[in-house]
Design a protein around this motif. Structure first.
Motif, PDB file in Angstrom:
ATOM      1  N   LEU A 196       0.816  -1.211   0.000  1.00  0.00           N
ATOM      2  CA  LEU A 196       0.000   0.000   0.000  1.00  0.00           C
ATOM      3  C   LEU A 196       0.853   1.266   0.000  1.00  0.00           C
ATOM      4  CD1 LEU A 196      -2.897  -0.869   2.472  1.00  0.00           C
ATOM      5  CD2 LEU A 196      -3.016  -0.666  -0.016  1.00  0.00           C
ATOM      6  N   ALA A 197       1.983   1.236   0.643  1.00  0.00           N
ATOM      7  CA  ALA A 197       2.867   2.401   0.693  1.00  0.00           C
ATOM      8  C   ALA A 197       3.961   2.256  -0.352  1.00  0.00           C
ATOM      9  CB  ALA A 197       3.493   2.536   2.079  1.00  0.00           C
ATOM     10  N   GLY A 198       4.103   3.280  -1.190  1.00  0.00           N
ATOM     11  CA  GLY A 198       5.201   3.307  -2.143  1.00  0.00           C
ATOM     12  C   GLY A 198       4.939   2.650  -3.482  1.00  0.00           C
ATOM     13  N   SER A 199       3.719   2.259  -3.761  1.00  0.00           N
ATOM     14  CA  SER A 199       3.379   1.720  -5.076  1.00  0.00           C
ATOM     15  C   SER A 199       3.018   2.883  -5.993  1.00  0.00           C
ATOM     16  CB  SER A 199       2.188   0.764  -4.986  1.00  0.00           C
ATOM     17  OG  SER A 199       2.519  -0.356  -4.214  1.00  0.00           O
ATOM     18  N   TYR A 200       3.046   2.645  -7.286  1.00  0.00           N
ATOM     19  CA  TYR A 200       2.600   3.692  -8.203  1.00  0.00           C
ATOM     20  C   TYR A 200       1.120   3.939  -7.984  1.00  0.00           C
ATOM     21  CZ  TYR A 200       7.082   3.567 -10.507  1.00  0.00           C
ATOM     22  OH  TYR A 200       8.424   3.652 -10.760  1.00  0.00           O
ATOM     23  N   ALA A 201       0.722   5.207  -7.996  1.00  0.00           N
ATOM     24  CA  ALA A 201      -0.638   5.611  -7.630  1.00  0.00           C
ATOM     25  C   ALA A 201      -1.697   4.856  -8.433  1.00  0.00           C
ATOM     26  CB  ALA A 201      -0.803   7.114  -7.793  1.00  0.00           C
ATOM     27  N   GLY A 202      -1.549   4.742  -9.723  1.00  0.00           N
ATOM     28  CA  GLY A 202      -2.526   4.044 -10.554  1.00  0.00           C
ATOM     29  C   GLY A 202      -2.660   2.579 -10.182  1.00  0.00           C
ATOM     30  N   GLN A 203      -1.546   1.942  -9.856  1.00  0.00           N
ATOM     31  CA  GLN A 203      -1.582   0.541  -9.442  1.00  0.00           C
ATOM     32  C   GLN A 203      -2.309   0.388  -8.114  1.00  0.00           C
ATOM     33  OE1 GLN A 203       2.619  -0.260  -9.355  1.00  0.00           O
ATOM     34  NE2 GLN A 203       2.558  -1.308 -11.347  1.00  0.00           N
ATOM     35  N   GLY A 204      -2.048   1.293  -7.191  1.00  0.00           N
ATOM     36  CA  GLY A 204      -2.701   1.230  -5.881  1.00  0.00           C
ATOM     37  C   GLY A 204      -4.196   1.427  -5.989  1.00  0.00           C
ATOM     38  N   GLN A 205      -4.610   2.395  -6.794  1.00  0.00           N
ATOM     39  CA  GLN A 205      -6.038   2.637  -6.977  1.00  0.00           C
ATOM     40  C   GLN A 205      -6.710   1.437  -7.629  1.00  0.00           C
ATOM     41  OE1 GLN A 205      -6.086   6.311  -9.153  1.00  0.00           O
ATOM     42  NE2 GLN A 205      -5.910   7.541  -7.307  1.00  0.00           N
ATOM     43  N   GLN A 206      -6.074   0.875  -8.658  1.00  0.00           N
ATOM     44  CA  GLN A 206      -6.662  -0.280  -9.326  1.00  0.00           C
ATOM     45  C   GLN A 206      -6.750  -1.480  -8.391  1.00  0.00           C
ATOM     46  OE1 GLN A 206      -7.981  -0.034 -12.551  1.00  0.00           O
ATOM     47  NE2 GLN A 206      -8.978  -1.862 -11.726  1.00  0.00           N
ATOM     48  N   PHE A 207      -5.729  -1.670  -7.548  1.00  0.00           N
ATOM     49  CA  PHE A 207      -5.760  -2.762  -6.588  1.00  0.00           C
ATOM     50  C   PHE A 207      -6.951  -2.622  -5.653  1.00  0.00           C
ATOM     51  CE2 PHE A 207      -4.853  -4.389  -2.360  1.00  0.00           C
ATOM     52  CZ  PHE A 207      -4.674  -5.729  -2.648  1.00  0.00           C
ATOM     53  N   LEU A 208      -7.166  -1.408  -5.108  1.00  0.00           N
ATOM     54  CA  LEU A 208      -8.304  -1.207  -4.205  1.00  0.00           C
ATOM     55  C   LEU A 208      -9.634  -1.435  -4.916  1.00  0.00           C
ATOM     56  CD1 LEU A 208      -7.587   1.832  -1.855  1.00  0.00           C
ATOM     57  CD2 LEU A 208      -7.556  -0.594  -1.328  1.00  0.00           C
ATOM     58  N   LEU A 209      -9.757  -0.949  -6.141  1.00  0.00           N
ATOM     59  CA  LEU A 209     -10.994  -1.150  -6.905  1.00  0.00           C
ATOM     60  C   LEU A 209     -11.247  -2.627  -7.161  1.00  0.00           C
ATOM     61  CD1 LEU A 209     -10.645   1.770  -9.464  1.00  0.00           C
ATOM     62  CD2 LEU A 209     -12.366   1.582  -7.652  1.00  0.00           C
ATOM     63  N   ASP A 210     -10.225  -3.342  -7.606  1.00  0.00           N
ATOM     64  CA  ASP A 210     -10.366  -4.776  -7.884  1.00  0.00           C
ATOM     65  C   ASP A 210     -10.683  -5.560  -6.616  1.00  0.00           C
ATOM     66  OD1 ASP A 210      -9.767  -4.197 -10.522  1.00  0.00           O
ATOM     67  OD2 ASP A 210      -7.694  -4.922 -10.397  1.00  0.00           O
ATOM     68  N   HIS A 211      -9.980  -5.241  -5.532  1.00  0.00           N
ATOM     69  CA  HIS A 211     -10.188  -5.946  -4.267  1.00  0.00           C
ATOM     70  C   HIS A 211     -11.608  -5.721  -3.757  1.00  0.00           C
ATOM     71  CE1 HIS A 211      -9.736  -6.987  -0.004  1.00  0.00           C
ATOM     72  NE2 HIS A 211      -8.770  -7.782  -0.419  1.00  0.00           N
ATOM     73  N   ALA A 212     -12.081  -4.486  -3.840  1.00  0.00           N
ATOM     74  CA  ALA A 212     -13.449  -4.186  -3.390  1.00  0.00           C
ATOM     75  C   ALA A 212     -14.475  -4.917  -4.239  1.00  0.00           C
ATOM     76  CB  ALA A 212     -13.696  -2.680  -3.438  1.00  0.00           C
ATOM     77  N   ALA A 213     -14.283  -4.940  -5.552  1.00  0.00           N
ATOM     78  CA  ALA A 213     -15.219  -5.635  -6.440  1.00  0.00           C
ATOM     79  C   ALA A 213     -15.231  -7.133  -6.163  1.00  0.00           C
ATOM     80  CB  ALA A 213     -14.848  -5.368  -7.892  1.00  0.00           C
ATOM     81  N   GLU A 214     -14.068  -7.697  -5.936  1.00  0.00           N
ATOM     82  CA  GLU A 214     -13.951  -9.135  -5.679  1.00  0.00           C
ATOM     83  C   GLU A 214     -14.637  -9.544  -4.375  1.00  0.00           C
ATOM     84  OE1 GLU A 214     -10.380 -12.293  -4.656  1.00  0.00           O
ATOM     85  OE2 GLU A 214      -9.929 -10.577  -5.950  1.00  0.00           O
ATOM     86  N   HIS A 215     -14.607  -8.664  -3.396  1.00  0.00           N
ATOM     87  CA  HIS A 215     -15.145  -8.995  -2.076  1.00  0.00           C
ATOM     88  C   HIS A 215     -16.479  -8.312  -1.779  1.00  0.00           C
ATOM     89  CE1 HIS A 215     -11.568 -11.224  -0.914  1.00  0.00           C
ATOM     90  NE2 HIS A 215     -10.885 -10.280  -1.524  1.00  0.00           N
ATOM     91  N   GLY A 216     -17.029  -7.604  -2.751  1.00  0.00           N
ATOM     92  CA  GLY A 216     -18.332  -6.967  -2.574  1.00  0.00           C
ATOM     93  C   GLY A 216     -18.328  -5.800  -1.604  1.00  0.00           C
TER      94      GLY A 216
ATOM     95  N   TRP B  18     -17.439  -1.544  -0.607  1.00  0.00           N
ATOM     96  CA  TRP B  18     -17.628  -0.205  -1.150  1.00  0.00           C
ATOM     97  C   TRP B  18     -16.309   0.549  -1.206  1.00  0.00           C
ATOM     98  CZ3 TRP B  18     -22.266   1.382  -2.961  1.00  0.00           C
ATOM     99  CH2 TRP B  18     -23.374   0.634  -2.587  1.00  0.00           C
ATOM    100  N   ILE B  19     -16.209   1.419  -2.198  1.00  0.00           N
ATOM    101  CA  ILE B  19     -15.086   2.349  -2.317  1.00  0.00           C
ATOM    102  C   ILE B  19     -15.654   3.756  -2.197  1.00  0.00           C
ATOM    103  CG2 ILE B  19     -13.451   3.379  -3.960  1.00  0.00           C
ATOM    104  CD1 ILE B  19     -12.296   0.871  -3.012  1.00  0.00           C
ATOM    105  N   LEU B  20     -15.000   4.593  -1.426  1.00  0.00           N
ATOM    106  CA  LEU B  20     -15.374   5.993  -1.309  1.00  0.00           C
ATOM    107  C   LEU B  20     -14.352   6.816  -2.089  1.00  0.00           C
ATOM    108  CD1 LEU B  20     -17.041   8.284   0.062  1.00  0.00           C
ATOM    109  CD2 LEU B  20     -15.399   8.161   1.938  1.00  0.00           C
ATOM    110  N   PHE B  21     -14.834   7.621  -3.032  1.00  0.00           N
ATOM    111  CA  PHE B  21     -13.971   8.537  -3.770  1.00  0.00           C
ATOM    112  C   PHE B  21     -14.026   9.882  -3.060  1.00  0.00           C
ATOM    113  CE2 PHE B  21     -15.112   5.323  -6.810  1.00  0.00           C
ATOM    114  CZ  PHE B  21     -13.960   5.137  -7.541  1.00  0.00           C
ATOM    115  N   THR B  22     -12.875  10.435  -2.731  1.00  0.00           N
ATOM    116  CA  THR B  22     -12.826  11.697  -2.005  1.00  0.00           C
ATOM    117  C   THR B  22     -12.638  12.862  -2.976  1.00  0.00           C
ATOM    118  OG1 THR B  22     -10.446  11.634  -1.685  1.00  0.00           O
ATOM    119  CG2 THR B  22     -11.797  10.504  -0.027  1.00  0.00           C
ATOM    120  N   PRO B  23     -12.931  14.071  -2.534  1.00  0.00           N
ATOM    121  CA  PRO B  23     -12.780  15.241  -3.409  1.00  0.00           C
ATOM    122  C   PRO B  23     -11.366  15.449  -3.950  1.00  0.00           C
ATOM    123  CG  PRO B  23     -14.092  15.807  -1.503  1.00  0.00           C
ATOM    124  CD  PRO B  23     -13.541  14.433  -1.263  1.00  0.00           C
TER     125      PRO B  23
END
Length: 83
Positions: free
Chosen positions: A6-26, A28-33
């Motif tokens: 989670l710390a020190g990964s490229y931003a796009g990879q980290g965001q995609q990981f969270l999106l994929d992980h959330a989708a796989e496990h059902g 929610w993701i909160l997008f902040t301003p």
């Protein structure tokens, strides 16, 4: 979430990981301003930080109740900014 840095990964990879992980496990993701992503059930807010020319991830861990509160739901404060 083991196996992903989670710390020190490229931003796009980290965001995609969270999106994929959330989708796989059902979950929610909160997008902040400020374009950060948060897994509210885990209390993980994934920010990005410029390091030289790279934009790398920087996780922020908070209590789930804080992320889920009505007051903070639509506008999570940025570090260094006070209400």
């Amino acid at each position: 979430m083991a196996g992903f840095r989670l710390a020190g990964s490229y931003a796009g990879q980290g965001q995609q990981f969270l999106l994929d992980h959330a989708a796989e496990h059902g979950n929610w993701i909160l997008f902040t301003p400020d374009a950060s992503l948060a897994r509210t059930d885990l209390g993980v807010l994934l920010r990005e930080q410029r390091v030289g020319e790279a934009r790398l991830t920087r996780p922020l861990f908070v209590k789930e109740a804080w992320l889920e509160s009505d007051y903070r739901r639509d506008r999570l404060p940025l570090e260094g900014v006070t209400d």
